[in-house]
Design a protein around this motif. Structure first.
Motif, PDB file in Angstrom:
ATOM      1  N   ILE A  92      71.206  83.861  93.995  1.00 10.16           N
ATOM      2  CA  ILE A  92      71.427  82.581  94.658  1.00 10.16           C
ATOM      3  C   ILE A  92      71.430  81.446  93.638  1.00 10.16           C
ATOM      4  O   ILE A  92      70.859  81.548  92.568  1.00 10.16           O
ATOM      5  CB  ILE A  92      70.339  82.284  95.720  1.00 10.16           C
ATOM      6  N   ASP A  93      72.095  80.357  94.031  1.00  8.72           N
ATOM      7  CA  ASP A  93      72.186  79.190  93.161  1.00  8.72           C
ATOM      8  C   ASP A  93      70.929  78.354  93.355  1.00  8.72           C
ATOM      9  O   ASP A  93      70.795  77.612  94.324  1.00  8.72           O
ATOM     10  CB  ASP A  93      73.446  78.394  93.542  1.00  8.72           C
ATOM     11  N   GLN A  95      69.979  75.806  91.909  1.00  7.62           N
ATOM     12  CA  GLN A  95      70.180  74.362  91.736  1.00  7.62           C
ATOM     13  C   GLN A  95      70.864  73.730  92.942  1.00  7.62           C
ATOM     14  O   GLN A  95      71.199  72.549  92.932  1.00  7.62           O
ATOM     15  CB  GLN A  95      71.010  74.101  90.475  1.00  7.62           C
ATOM     16  N   PHE A  96      71.091  74.511  93.977  1.00  2.68           N
ATOM     17  CA  PHE A  96      71.728  73.967  95.178  1.00  2.68           C
ATOM     18  C   PHE A  96      70.806  72.914  95.794  1.00  2.68           C
ATOM     19  O   PHE A  96      69.615  73.152  95.952  1.00  2.68           O
ATOM     20  CB  PHE A  96      71.976  75.093  96.178  1.00  2.68           C
ATOM     21  N   PRO A  97      71.351  71.748  96.145  1.00  2.00           N
ATOM     22  CA  PRO A  97      70.486  70.671  96.649  1.00  2.00           C
ATOM     23  C   PRO A  97      70.031  70.919  98.088  1.00  2.00           C
ATOM     24  O   PRO A  97      70.601  70.395  99.031  1.00  2.00           O
ATOM     25  CB  PRO A  97      71.378  69.429  96.562  1.00  2.00           C
ATOM     26  N   ILE A  98      68.999  71.725  98.227  1.00  5.26           N
ATOM     27  CA  ILE A  98      68.576  72.131  99.556  1.00  5.26           C
ATOM     28  C   ILE A  98      67.071  72.380  99.516  1.00  5.26           C
ATOM     29  O   ILE A  98      66.537  72.805  98.497  1.00  5.26           O
ATOM     30  CB  ILE A  98      69.375  73.391  99.956  1.00  5.26           C
ATOM     31  N   VAL A 103      66.553  75.937 104.006  1.00  9.81           N
ATOM     32  CA  VAL A 103      66.880  77.358 103.795  1.00  9.81           C
ATOM     33  C   VAL A 103      66.346  78.200 104.950  1.00  9.81           C
ATOM     34  O   VAL A 103      67.055  79.040 105.508  1.00  9.81           O
ATOM     35  CB  VAL A 103      66.294  77.874 102.459  1.00  9.81           C
ATOM     36  N   MET A 106      68.276  78.043 108.063  1.00  2.49           N
ATOM     37  CA  MET A 106      69.518  78.832 108.068  1.00  2.49           C
ATOM     38  C   MET A 106      69.317  80.180 108.754  1.00  2.49           C
ATOM     39  O   MET A 106      70.279  80.777 109.229  1.00  2.49           O
ATOM     40  CB  MET A 106      69.999  79.055 106.632  1.00  2.49           C
ATOM     41  N   PRO A 142      62.755  70.762  97.052  1.00  2.00           N
ATOM     42  CA  PRO A 142      64.045  71.387  96.745  1.00  2.00           C
ATOM     43  C   PRO A 142      63.809  72.771  96.128  1.00  2.00           C
ATOM     44  O   PRO A 142      62.852  72.932  95.357  1.00  2.00           O
ATOM     45  CB  PRO A 142      64.670  70.452  95.710  1.00  2.00           C
ATOM     46  N   ILE A 143      64.646  73.742  96.457  1.00  2.00           N
ATOM     47  CA  ILE A 143      64.392  75.098  95.970  1.00  2.00           C
ATOM     48  C   ILE A 143      64.430  75.172  94.452  1.00  2.00           C
ATOM     49  O   ILE A 143      63.835  76.055  93.858  1.00  2.00           O
ATOM     50  CB  ILE A 143      65.350  76.134  96.586  1.00  2.00           C
ATOM     51  N   ASN A 145      62.919  73.310  92.494  1.00  2.00           N
ATOM     52  CA  ASN A 145      61.605  72.986  91.942  1.00  2.00           C
ATOM     53  C   ASN A 145      60.559  74.053  92.232  1.00  2.00           C
ATOM     54  O   ASN A 145      59.387  73.858  91.929  1.00  2.00           O
ATOM     55  CB  ASN A 145      61.106  71.650  92.509  1.00  2.00           C
ATOM     56  N   PHE A 155      62.940  82.836 101.040  1.00  2.00           N
ATOM     57  CA  PHE A 155      63.970  83.684 101.655  1.00  2.00           C
ATOM     58  C   PHE A 155      63.367  84.710 102.611  1.00  2.00           C
ATOM     59  O   PHE A 155      63.992  85.098 103.590  1.00  2.00           O
ATOM     60  CB  PHE A 155      64.843  84.334 100.581  1.00  2.00           C
ATOM     61  N   ARG A 158      62.973  82.910 105.740  1.00  2.00           N
ATOM     62  CA  ARG A 158      64.243  82.821 106.454  1.00  2.00           C
ATOM     63  C   ARG A 158      64.467  84.070 107.298  1.00  2.00           C
ATOM     64  O   ARG A 158      64.885  83.992 108.445  1.00  2.00           O
ATOM     65  CB  ARG A 158      65.393  82.640 105.458  1.00  2.00           C
TER      66      ARG A 158
ATOM     67  N   LEU B  45      79.801  72.208  94.689  1.00  2.00           N
ATOM     68  CA  LEU B  45      78.736  73.197  94.880  1.00  2.00           C
ATOM     69  C   LEU B  45      79.303  74.610  94.954  1.00  2.00           C
ATOM     70  O   LEU B  45      78.673  75.576  94.536  1.00  2.00           O
ATOM     71  CB  LEU B  45      77.940  72.883  96.144  1.00  2.00           C
ATOM     72  N   PHE B 169      76.445  78.046  99.949  1.00  2.00           N
ATOM     73  CA  PHE B 169      75.149  78.428  99.410  1.00  2.00           C
ATOM     74  C   PHE B 169      74.937  79.936  99.425  1.00  2.00           C
ATOM     75  O   PHE B 169      74.519  80.528  98.417  1.00  2.00           O
ATOM     76  CB  PHE B 169      74.046  77.736 100.223  1.00  2.00           C
ATOM     77  N   HIS B 173      74.501  85.740 103.699  1.00  2.00           N
ATOM     78  CA  HIS B 173      73.638  85.499 104.858  1.00  2.00           C
ATOM     79  C   HIS B 173      74.484  85.055 106.055  1.00  2.00           C
ATOM     80  O   HIS B 173      74.261  85.505 107.184  1.00  2.00           O
ATOM     81  CB  HIS B 173      72.574  84.448 104.534  1.00  2.00           C
ATOM     82  N   TYR B 220      75.667  64.935  92.648  1.00  2.00           N
ATOM     83  CA  TYR B 220      74.829  66.103  92.334  1.00  2.00           C
ATOM     84  C   TYR B 220      73.747  65.756  91.323  1.00  2.00           C
ATOM     85  O   TYR B 220      72.644  66.312  91.352  1.00  2.00           O
ATOM     86  CB  TYR B 220      75.746  67.202  91.795  1.00  2.00           C
ATOM     87  N   THR B 223      70.690  63.462  93.364  1.00  2.00           N
ATOM     88  CA  THR B 223      69.864  63.839  94.509  1.00  2.00           C
ATOM     89  C   THR B 223      69.641  65.343  94.595  1.00  2.00           C
ATOM     90  O   THR B 223      70.393  66.122  94.007  1.00  2.00           O
ATOM     91  CB  THR B 223      70.488  63.348  95.826  1.00  2.00           C
ATOM     92  N   ASP B 224      68.584  65.719  95.324  1.00  2.00           N
ATOM     93  CA  ASP B 224      68.306  67.124  95.593  1.00  2.00           C
ATOM     94  C   ASP B 224      68.475  67.447  97.073  1.00  2.00           C
ATOM     95  O   ASP B 224      68.030  68.489  97.539  1.00  2.00           O
ATOM     96  CB  ASP B 224      66.865  67.465  95.179  1.00  2.00           C
ATOM     97  N   LYS B 225      69.060  66.503  97.820  1.00  2.00           N
ATOM     98  CA  LYS B 225      69.268  66.744  99.251  1.00  2.00           C
ATOM     99  C   LYS B 225      70.754  66.760  99.554  1.00  2.00           C
ATOM    100  O   LYS B 225      71.491  65.863  99.139  1.00  2.00           O
ATOM    101  CB  LYS B 225      68.610  65.636 100.074  1.00  2.00           C
ATOM    102  N   PHE B 226      71.183  67.747 100.298  1.00  2.00           N
ATOM    103  CA  PHE B 226      72.606  67.903 100.537  1.00  2.00           C
ATOM    104  C   PHE B 226      73.203  66.709 101.276  1.00  2.00           C
ATOM    105  O   PHE B 226      74.260  66.205 100.900  1.00  2.00           O
ATOM    106  CB  PHE B 226      72.881  69.194 101.315  1.00  2.00           C
TER     107      PHE B 226
END
Lengths: 254, 290
Positions: A92-93, A95-98, A103, A106, A142-143, A145, A155, A158, B45, B169, B173, B220, B223-226
């Protein structure tokens, strides 16, 4: 011959084959798992472990054979949220801003309406799941961190939130801290008691002996399958790993 | 010099607004920028920058043919945009050539076809405005098309916002819980083609990929929020458009290039000074002085 009641099997994969553009990744593979069973999937890199997972989740199509999940097709298992997939950390990425919350939410998407608006029950399921993996202090983190272990637990949460009865875990113990490892093994016991079926791939032979009732050794096809105590022998492991002795792979103690 | 006639900052801003073409350019470019900015969050992304480049170049022959046949240019562009992606997928699957090579050779092939067609058809097609954009000379029928397509893309993105985020992402899943990944893949490609079509009016075919990736890349870093990323991306795209058009008006510069340059400068600013991810991590600097 006795007739088999397919409903009894959570997973029933019969002679499945998967090929990518003519290149065979997996052939004539069989697997039958009942509720409450934990099965280890062991093989070299490229032996078809991920392909096996992909076939069970319907992420790739099988070219031959049959897969029944709770006696139904893979398609209806998807609709019923029956299977949860817990990816490798590398898959998984990060660095995805989530955030952790997003997560885990989801896991509920499949049972929400088209706009994916969480209902109260979804929020509760997510809260409970996060609590079970001990990440309540990190809801909005954020994931990117998180530590490797915390990300793995995210996960897992999830999958818990999804309320799946089958869990597929790709290398659940790789790159995690001791605390996470302990928490995961406790969760496994809980899952087992809840009647969930678990299929996990691992490189670590000690974990197989510790958690798995059954073991499936594969090298493009099934090398051996059965009770861990019977099947997990040095000879079988050597065959699975292309002739390399388990002493060499895991040290003389294992 | 023209610049000297503007006496105050106020008139620098308001005087251009007295021109009808400037008002139209500012409005339309902002709309287009918002659409492309929204989409760019997903593209950056997903790692589809090269795909964005490919699609935007591949629409060229579609635009030319549509003009020649008197059809809406967006229709031709859309067909060739999606067609190029299908062709890329087909060649990739049927040959041993690596994907980025396939992308490169398909879009340059389409682009070359477009240029050859322009030279052969020689109707009233303005090659310059296709290649470099012409937000100041946009026609009324183009305005209508642009508004329609923009709203279509925004509505699609708003409806499938969360699904597309999940698709970018963790598609595995998504598939596992019964979400139609195939549909989402083509939805994102369709939005990409449509956004390229409207974007090319502002900055032209060659630079439209910047509209599709730079705002997302800037956001990108910030921020760390989508959700925040989407908002920042849209805002930075709109601000760049406004700055670009004004600057091009004041100094008599190419408008499309000015818009993209404004985006690039905003990105560089974020790259250097973003609180967390910038080179000089502003947050830490300020913390040090306290």
């Amino acid at each position: 011959m006795e007739s088999i009641n397919y409903q009894n099997f959570r997973i029933d994969a019969e002679n499945i084959c998967v090929d990518y553009n003519g290149k065979v990744a997996l052939y004539d593979a069989n697997l039958r798992l009942k509720p409450g069973q934990i099965c280890g999937l062991v093989g070299m890199n490229g032996a078809g472990k991920t392909t096996f997972f992909n076939a069970l989740t319907g992420f790739v199509n099988i070219s031959k054979g049959k897969i029944r999940i709770n006696g139904e097709s893979v398609r209806s298992a998807q609709k019923d949220q029956t299977i949860a997939y817990v990816p490798q950390n590398e898959g998984i990425d990060s660095q995805f801003p989530i955030s952790v919350w997003d997560v885990v939410m989801m896991g509920r998407y499949g049972s929400m309406n088209i706009f994916r608006c969480p209902r109260e029950s979804d929020v509760q399921a997510v809260k409970d799941a996060i609590e079970r993996v001990d990440l309540t202090d990190h809801l909005s983190t954020p994931i990117g961190n998180l530590s490797g272990g915390q990300r793995k637990r995210t996960f897992l949460a999830r999958a818990i939130a999804q309320r799946a009865s089958i869990l597929l875990l790709d290398e659940p113990f790789s790159g995690v801290d001791i605390r996470t490892e302990k928490l995961i093994s406790e969760l496994f016991i809980q899952f087992k008691n809840e009647g969930k079926t678990i299929l996990l791939s691992t490189h670590d032979m000690i974990h197989v002996r510790e958690f798995c009732d059954l073991v499936l050794l594969i090298n493009k096809t099934v090398v051996a399958y059965g009770e861990t105590s019977e099947v997990f022998t040095p000879e079988n492991i050597t065959t699975t790993f292309g002739g390399i002795s388990p002493d060499f792979l895991f040290g003389p103690e294992s | 010099m023209e610049l000297c006639s503007f006496l105050t900052l106020d008139s620098l801003i308001t005087d251009p607004l007295t021109h009808d073409f400037m008002r139209k350019a500012l409005l339309m470019s902002s709309l287009v920028a918002a659409v492309c900015g929204f989409l760019s969050s997903y593209l950056t992304l997903k790692g589809w920058a090269l795909m964005g480049d490919a699609v935007s170049h591949s629409v060229m022959p579609g635009v030319v043919v549509a003009y020649a046949l008197g059809l809406p240019f967006s229709l031709g562009a859309f067909i060739f945009g999606v067609g190029s992606v299908a062709l890329i997928g087909f060649i990739k699957q049927k040959s041993r050539v690596k994907e980025d090579t396939v992308i490169g050779l398909v879009f340059t092939g389409f682009f070359a076809l477009g240029i050859v067609l322009v030279s052969k058809i020689k109707s009233n097609i303005d090659l310059h405005s296709i290649l470099f954009g012409s937000p100041l000379g946009i026609s009324l029928s183009d305005v209508k098309q642009t508004i329609f397509i923009s709203f279509l893309v925004v509505i699609l993105l708003l409806i499938f916002r969360k699904d597309l985020m999940l698709y970018c992402f963790d598609p595995r899943h998504a598939k596992t819980v019964g979400i139609n990944v195939f549909f989402l893949h083509y939805l994102l490609l369709t939005c990409l083609s449509l956004a390229a079509v409207v974007g090319l009016q502002s900055v032209g075919i060659i630079l439209v990929v910047a509209m599709l990736i730079t705002p997302g890349a800037t956001a990108y870093l910030l921020t760390d929020k989508f959700d925040n990323m989407t908002v920042i991306s849209v805002l930075s795209a709109i601000i760049s458009s406004l700055i670009g058009i004004y600057v091009s008006f004041w100094f008599d510069l190419e408008t499309g290039g000015s818009i993209v340059l404004a985006q690039t400068f905003i990105f560089l600013f974020a790259f250097l000074f973003a609180p967390r991810y910038g080179i000089f991590k502003l947050k830490k600097l300020f913390a040090g002085y306290k």
